[in-house]
Write an enzyme that holds these catalytic residues in place. Structure first.
Site, PDB file in Angstrom:
ATOM      1  N   LYS A 129       0.773  -1.219  -0.029  1.00  0.00           N
ATOM      2  CA  LYS A 129      -0.089  -0.134  -0.059  1.00  0.00           C
ATOM      3  C   LYS A 129       0.783   1.256  -0.089  1.00  0.00           C
ATOM      4  O   LYS A 129       2.052   1.283   0.419  1.00  0.00           O
ATOM      5  CB  LYS A 129      -0.908  -0.086   1.335  1.00  0.00           C
ATOM      6  CG  LYS A 129      -2.124   0.918   1.213  1.00  0.00           C
ATOM      7  CD  LYS A 129      -3.286   0.086   0.263  1.00  0.00           C
ATOM      8  CE  LYS A 129      -4.350   1.070   0.156  1.00  0.00           C
ATOM      9  NZ  LYS A 129      -5.604   0.425  -0.415  1.00  0.00           N
ATOM     10  N   GLY A 168      -5.449   2.518  -7.370  1.00  0.00           N
ATOM     11  CA  GLY A 168      -6.097   3.647  -6.807  1.00  0.00           C
ATOM     12  C   GLY A 168      -6.744   3.251  -5.367  1.00  0.00           C
ATOM     13  O   GLY A 168      -6.529   1.945  -4.838  1.00  0.00           O
ATOM     14  N   ASP A 169      -6.981   4.166  -4.702  1.00  0.00           N
ATOM     15  CA  ASP A 169      -7.716   4.078  -3.207  1.00  0.00           C
ATOM     16  C   ASP A 169      -8.025   5.703  -2.850  1.00  0.00           C
ATOM     17  O   ASP A 169      -8.372   6.194  -3.997  1.00  0.00           O
ATOM     18  CB  ASP A 169      -6.616   3.675  -2.289  1.00  0.00           C
ATOM     19  CG  ASP A 169      -7.346   3.310  -0.853  1.00  0.00           C
ATOM     20  OD1 ASP A 169      -7.768   2.329  -0.709  1.00  0.00           O
ATOM     21  OD2 ASP A 169      -7.625   4.137  -0.073  1.00  0.00           O
TER      22      ASP A 169
HETATM   23  P1  NDP Z   1     -12.547   7.645  -3.005  1.00  0.00           P
HETATM   24  O1  NDP Z   1     -11.759   8.830  -2.829  1.00  0.00           O
HETATM   25  O2  NDP Z   1     -13.350   7.417  -4.409  1.00  0.00           O
HETATM   26  O3  NDP Z   1     -14.119   7.987  -2.082  1.00  0.00           O
HETATM   27  C1  NDP Z   1     -13.864   8.078  -0.813  1.00  0.00           C
HETATM   28  C2  NDP Z   1     -15.280   8.652  -0.205  1.00  0.00           C
HETATM   29  O4  NDP Z   1     -15.320   8.602   1.179  1.00  0.00           O
HETATM   30  C3  NDP Z   1     -15.412  10.075  -0.552  1.00  0.00           C
HETATM   31  O5  NDP Z   1     -17.012  10.424  -0.594  1.00  0.00           O
HETATM   32  C4  NDP Z   1     -15.089  10.636   0.612  1.00  0.00           C
HETATM   33  O6  NDP Z   1     -15.601  12.184   0.826  1.00  0.00           O
HETATM   34  C5  NDP Z   1     -15.299   9.923   1.993  1.00  0.00           C
HETATM   35  N1  NDP Z   1     -14.315   9.865   2.879  1.00  0.00           N
HETATM   36  C6  NDP Z   1     -13.107   9.965   2.608  1.00  0.00           C
HETATM   37  N2  NDP Z   1     -12.306  10.360   3.853  1.00  0.00           N
HETATM   38  C7  NDP Z   1     -13.227  10.317   4.726  1.00  0.00           C
HETATM   39  C8  NDP Z   1     -13.380  10.733   6.215  1.00  0.00           C
HETATM   40  N3  NDP Z   1     -12.146  10.906   6.870  1.00  0.00           N
HETATM   41  N4  NDP Z   1     -14.679  10.980   6.765  1.00  0.00           N
HETATM   42  C9  NDP Z   1     -15.785  10.796   6.027  1.00  0.00           C
HETATM   43  N5  NDP Z   1     -15.757  10.417   4.923  1.00  0.00           N
HETATM   44  C10 NDP Z   1     -14.655  10.222   3.986  1.00  0.00           C
HETATM   45  O7  NDP Z   1     -12.461   6.431  -2.421  1.00  0.00           O
HETATM   46  P2  NDP Z   1     -12.710   4.972  -2.727  1.00  0.00           P
HETATM   47  O8  NDP Z   1     -14.235   4.905  -2.845  1.00  0.00           O
HETATM   48  O9  NDP Z   1     -11.988   4.407  -3.385  1.00  0.00           O
HETATM   49  O10 NDP Z   1     -12.233   4.227  -1.274  1.00  0.00           O
HETATM   50  C11 NDP Z   1     -13.297   4.236  -0.126  1.00  0.00           C
HETATM   51  C12 NDP Z   1     -12.871   3.340   0.712  1.00  0.00           C
HETATM   52  O11 NDP Z   1     -12.740   1.926   0.162  1.00  0.00           O
HETATM   53  C13 NDP Z   1     -11.463   3.481   1.477  1.00  0.00           C
HETATM   54  O12 NDP Z   1     -11.397   2.726   2.860  1.00  0.00           O
HETATM   55  C14 NDP Z   1     -10.604   2.409   0.618  1.00  0.00           C
HETATM   56  O13 NDP Z   1      -9.424   2.018   1.218  1.00  0.00           O
HETATM   57  C15 NDP Z   1     -11.742   1.240   0.211  1.00  0.00           C
HETATM   58  N6  NDP Z   1     -11.272   0.396  -0.934  1.00  0.00           N
HETATM   59  C16 NDP Z   1     -11.115   0.973  -2.074  1.00  0.00           C
HETATM   60  C17 NDP Z   1     -10.953   0.108  -3.181  1.00  0.00           C
HETATM   61  C18 NDP Z   1     -11.025   0.745  -4.820  1.00  0.00           C
HETATM   62  O14 NDP Z   1     -10.870   0.067  -5.464  1.00  0.00           O
HETATM   63  N7  NDP Z   1     -11.035   2.068  -4.954  1.00  0.00           N
HETATM   64  C19 NDP Z   1     -10.991  -1.236  -2.966  1.00  0.00           C
HETATM   65  C20 NDP Z   1     -11.195  -1.816  -1.499  1.00  0.00           C
HETATM   66  C21 NDP Z   1     -11.315  -0.876  -0.587  1.00  0.00           C
HETATM   67  P3  NDP Z   1     -15.082  13.312   0.398  1.00  0.00           P
HETATM   68  O15 NDP Z   1     -15.235  13.465  -1.109  1.00  0.00           O
HETATM   69  O16 NDP Z   1     -15.558  14.565   1.309  1.00  0.00           O
HETATM   70  O17 NDP Z   1     -13.586  13.398   0.657  1.00  0.00           O
HETATM   71  O1  2IT Z   2      -7.954  -1.586  -0.724  1.00  0.00           O
HETATM   72  C1  2IT Z   2      -7.896  -2.006  -1.821  1.00  0.00           C
HETATM   73  O2  2IT Z   2      -8.009  -3.095  -1.821  1.00  0.00           O
HETATM   74  C2  2IT Z   2      -7.512  -1.041  -2.884  1.00  0.00           C
HETATM   75  N1  2IT Z   2      -7.532  -0.010  -2.726  1.00  0.00           N
HETATM   76  C3  2IT Z   2      -7.524  -1.737  -4.355  1.00  0.00           C
HETATM   77  C4  2IT Z   2      -6.122  -2.010  -4.450  1.00  0.00           C
HETATM   78  C5  2IT Z   2      -5.738  -2.566  -5.998  1.00  0.00           C
HETATM   79  O3  2IT Z   2      -4.535  -2.907  -6.163  1.00  0.00           O
HETATM   80  O4  2IT Z   2      -6.518  -2.586  -7.063  1.00  0.00           O
END
Ligand code: NDP
Ligand code: 2IT
Length: 448
Positions: A129, A168-169
């Protein structure tokens, strides 16, 4: 619950003593070591051969300076990280997070969780990560581009399609991956699958954008169906409105659920008519604005400042999809009191330990993140496969593979829980099932 193995208890104490300022990592490690105690009790060689000590220590931690210039000519210096956690079963693989809250503890807990998650997918991917405390919010495209280029100017030394493949994340979506990939390509003069989540015109996989949210719903659907329930007719609450939340909303709705609330870091919207996802996509994906805008365009909805109260809205299914520790014990109690029957984690570690305990004690179905949100990294691994073949599958092909992976994953976690005497406990089942393949590989390699 304490860890039912004396050695693992001591290991947990040493973890805290060694890095006292890493509360998120301690939280993730404690949960996993608690689950793995029965495995270590049955297989003492795992402790004797050093597997458990190695499991909680990243193979490598890279920390670097990221200088960049804003549109006014001011210089900023952010901090970059890449933690290469475990390569026992494949190249390091995991996302990059750009958010002001990023620090070593957060990247380390995410890398640790990724170890088990990636193994659970059944695909050959190790764990890592990375990220930065850079905040893309409010920055121009040019500023984000300069930041990403500077970040890659250092990161490229440590990654590669067979070594470490970031994605991404939070804060890192298609725009950032494009800038990062472009810079890697310039620096290395190679076009390979070194990053996933790429745009479709330059090697991205169909269905990667949808994969985490869709996968979350496929996993949840399996869990619900085993309990004689389904999404059909259920009221659903989803926190966040980013990549994971958006596509969880899309699939939950397709499966017959009615999503009534979503949020961002400022507050949440409640729309009793059901969330208009096209409007959410327009506001968040296209315009990059705040979710508050939703109520200006959809008068049936209400906006509430602050995030935590979203869990007080009555629902049957809760899908926390924003960030770590966003759903605490109090929120869990509110969900339970309102008749919620399932909580599935889309974000990484969104429920606090107190919340998980309350949810499980109340007999509410609980799907832990490392299992439930593994669909994103699973399709990332399918993107790597397609890149290696220099070929691409159709949306339907990738989506059907994703569905099979999530179904298998659910059954593996559920069976492992039963096998170790904890039927229905998917936290323990996922930790154990993810761990075994890694442990056997680490044992096979010998210590160094
Ligand atoms: P994005 O940046 O696309 O979206 C994040 C969302 O969460 C936004 O709506 C953001 O609001 C909100 N957010 C972020 N930080 C906070 C906070 N401190 N308090 C409240 N709301 C918050 O990220 P993702 O959708 O990609 O990721 C969301 C979660 O999913 C994370 O935990 C990530 O690690 C996990 N994840 C992501 C994967 C992926 O493929 N993308 C895979 C597996 C897990 P705002 O716009 O106001 O910042
Ligand atoms: O938390 C997660 O699994 C991710 N942000 C996706 C990682 C990836 O390599 O697609």
């Amino acid at each position: 619950m304490s860890i039912q193995n004396e050695y693992l208890n001591g290991l947990m104490e040493r973890i805290i003593q060694r890095d006292p300022n890493e509360p998120e990592f301690h939280q993730a490690a404690r949960e996993v070591l608690t689950s793995l105690a029965p495995v270590c009790n049955a297989r003492p060689e795992l402790i004797r051969e050093g597997v458990m000590d190695c499991l909680v220590e990243p193979e490598r931690t890279i920390k670097f300076r990221v200088p960049w210039e804003d549109d006014q000519g001011n210089i900023h210096v952010n901090r970059g990280y890449r933690i290469q956690f475990n390569s026992a079963i494949g190249p390091y693989k995991g996302g990059l997070r750009f958010h002001p809250s990023v620090n070593e503890s957060i990247i380390k807990f995410l890398g640790f969780e990724q170890t088990f998650k990636n193994s659970l997918t059944g695909l050959p991917i190790g764990s890592g990560k990375g990220g930065s405390d850079f905040d893309p919010k409010g920055k121009s495209d040019s500023e984000v581009m300069r930041f990403c280029q500077s970040f890659m100017n250092e990161l490229f030394k440590y990654i590669g399609p067979d070594t470490d493949v970031p994605a991404g994340d939070i804060g890192v979506g298609a725009r950032e991956i494009g800038y990062l990939f472009g810079q890697y390509k310039r620096l290395c003069n190679e076009f390979t699958g070194v990053l996933t989540g790429k745009g479709l015109s330059y090697g991205g996989s169909l269905a990667r954008k949808e994969a985490t949210g869709y996968g979350l719903c496929y996993f949840t659907d399996n869990m619900l169906s085993d309990a004689g329930r389904s999404f059909d007719g259920a009221t659903v609450i989803i926190s966040g409105s980013g990549n994971v939340a958006t596509y969880a909303c899309e699939k939950a709705t397709q499966l017959g659920g009615k999503v009534v609330a979503m949020s961002d870091s400022n507050g949440y919207v409640y729309d009793k008519e059901g969330i208009d996802l096209a409007l959410i996509k327009q506001i968040k994906e296209v315009e990059r604005k705040r979710i508050k805008e939703y109520v200006q365009r959809k008068p049936s909805a209400q906006y509430f400042e602050g995030c935590s109260k979203i869990w007080t809205i009555p629902c049957h299914i809760a899908l926390p999809c924003a960030t770590q520790n966003e759903l605490n014990g109090e929120a869990a109690k509110a969900l339970i009191a309102n008749g919620c029957f399932a909580v599935a984690e889309g974000a990484n570690m969104p429920c606090t330990p107190e919340a998980v305990e309350a949810i499980q004690e109340a007999g509410v179905l609980f799907a832990p993140a490392k299992a439930a949100n593994a669909g994103g990294v699973a399709v990332s691994a399918l993107e790597m496969s397609q890149n290696s073949m220099r070929f691409s599958w159709s949306f339907e092909e990738v989506d059907s593979r994703l569905k099979t992976i999530m179904t298998d994953l659910y059954h593996n976690a559920s069976n492992a829980a039963t096998q170790y005497g904890m039927p229905g406990n998917l936290v323990a089942g996922a930790n154990i099932s993810g761990f075994l393949k890694i442990a056997d590989s680490m044992l096979a390699y010998g210590l160094v």
